[in-house]
Write a protein that holds these residues in place. Structure first.
Motif, short mmCIF file in Angstrom:
data_model
loop_
_atom_site.label_atom_id
_atom_site.label_comp_id
_atom_site.label_asym_id
_atom_site.label_seq_id
_atom_site.Cartn_x
_atom_site.Cartn_y
_atom_site.Cartn_z
N GLY A 87 -12.25 8.56 -5.51
CA GLY A 87 -11.26 8.52 -4.45
C GLY A 87 -9.80 8.77 -4.98
N GLN A 88 -9.73 9.10 -6.24
CA GLN A 88 -8.37 9.58 -6.90
C GLN A 88 -8.10 10.97 -6.45
N LYS A 89 -6.93 11.31 -5.73
CA LYS A 89 -6.51 12.56 -5.43
C LYS A 89 -5.98 13.12 -6.72
N ASP A 90 -5.56 12.17 -7.56
CA ASP A 90 -4.72 13.00 -8.81
C ASP A 90 -5.31 11.78 -9.83
N PRO A 91 -5.39 12.35 -11.02
CA PRO A 91 -5.83 11.59 -12.23
C PRO A 91 -4.66 10.28 -12.53
N ASN A 92 -3.68 10.49 -12.39
CA ASN A 92 -2.43 9.64 -12.64
C ASN A 92 -2.15 8.87 -11.56
N VAL A 93 -2.68 9.04 -10.35
CA VAL A 93 -2.70 8.00 -9.26
C VAL A 93 -3.91 7.34 -9.03
N LYS A 94 -3.66 5.86 -8.66
CA LYS A 94 -4.49 5.08 -8.34
C LYS A 94 -5.33 5.39 -7.11
N ALA A 95 -6.63 5.17 -7.04
CA ALA A 95 -7.36 5.21 -5.71
C ALA A 95 -6.85 4.26 -4.77
#
Length: 264
Positions: free
Chosen positions: A206-214
């Motif tokens: 569910g993470q669009k970016d590895p640095n952004v929380k799901a």
């Protein structure tokens, strides 16, 4: 930081216990039913009969023990998993599935320090209502039987977690509170091995970016799927643990000498 992880785990544990404790009580009572007088046919039947005989708060019998000890238990479990994941990762690289499972194994092993006495006390309080109801039913049947004399009504003596703790410490020492330790390890270690890696990998989807929380709903659904899968996988071990830790038995119910005896 570690304090933040401990607080986070504690709050999560308190909310979890409050939400699902009635289901946990039904689970304990259903698992302890054996050859004797079966009181319940299903989870819903158990909850309905518990409300009728013990009131709404009867479903939360033993909850005080969990609410007291679940904070250190969940805090240790979550913090230990993060600790092992951090130290098993090489130079910040992605963990392999095997290393994720090893981290879960470490977390499950650490948590039994608190889980075993907590479960031990909780099970006695949860199952007391089933045994009392069984005795009342047997007494009622004896009164209706023409061949039997007048039977004394069954009186339930409510005990507290403090009383059980004192009695166990007096008679068996600290080992009394850790009865079923092996069975608890047999349940909690495989549970954590399945749960943590599965949750982490589902959550990453569910993470669009590895640095952004799901998003929250993704994490929530991931927890539901991971928790359900792990619980089903270790349920036989949980039945064994529950029966080994039960100090009182109902009518015609077996006693066990250990894990292998209970399994047979």
């Amino acid at each position: 930081s570690l304090p933040a992880k401990l607080i986070n785990g504690g709050i999560a544990g308190l909310i979890g216990v409050t939400c699902v404790f009635p289901i946990d009580l039904a689970k304990t009572r259903l698992q302890n039913q054996q050859n004797g007088q079966r009181m319940y046919t299903s989870m819903s039947d158990c909850l309905i009969k518990t409300i009728r005989s013990e009131g709404y708060f009867g479903m939360y019998r033993g909850a005080a023990v969990n609410l007291t000890l679940v904070t250190p238990e969940k805090a240790i479990k979550l913090a230990a998993n993060d600790f092992f994941r951090h130290h098993l990762s090489k130079d910040g690289k992605k963990l392999t599935l095997l290393r994720e499972m090893l981290a879960g194994c470490g977390a499950g092993t650490c948590q039994v320090i608190v889980t075993t006495p907590m479960e031990m006390l909780k099970i006695q309080l949860q199952d007391a209502g089933r045994i009392a109801a069984q005795k009342k039913l047997m007494a009622a049947q004896a009164q209706l039987s023409p061949s039997s004399g007048a039977a004394e009504p069954a009186v339930e003596r409510r005990t507290t977690a403090t009383q059980i703790t004192r009695e166990l410490l007096r008679s068996k020492g600290i080992a009394g509170l850790y009865k079923g330790l092996g069975a608890t390890l047999l349940r909690d270690v495989p549970f954590s091995i399945v749960y943590f890696p599965l949750f982490a990998n589902l959550n990453k989807l569910g993470q669009k970016d590895p640095n952004v929380k799901a998003p929250f709903y993704v994490s929530f659904l991931s927890g539901c799927v991971a928790g359900s899968t792990a619980a089903v996988a270790v349920n036989p071990c949980d039945v064994i643990k529950t029966r080994l830790q039960s100090l009182q038995r109902g009518v015609n119910e077996d006693t066990y000498s250990g894990i292998l005896d209970c399994t047979k």
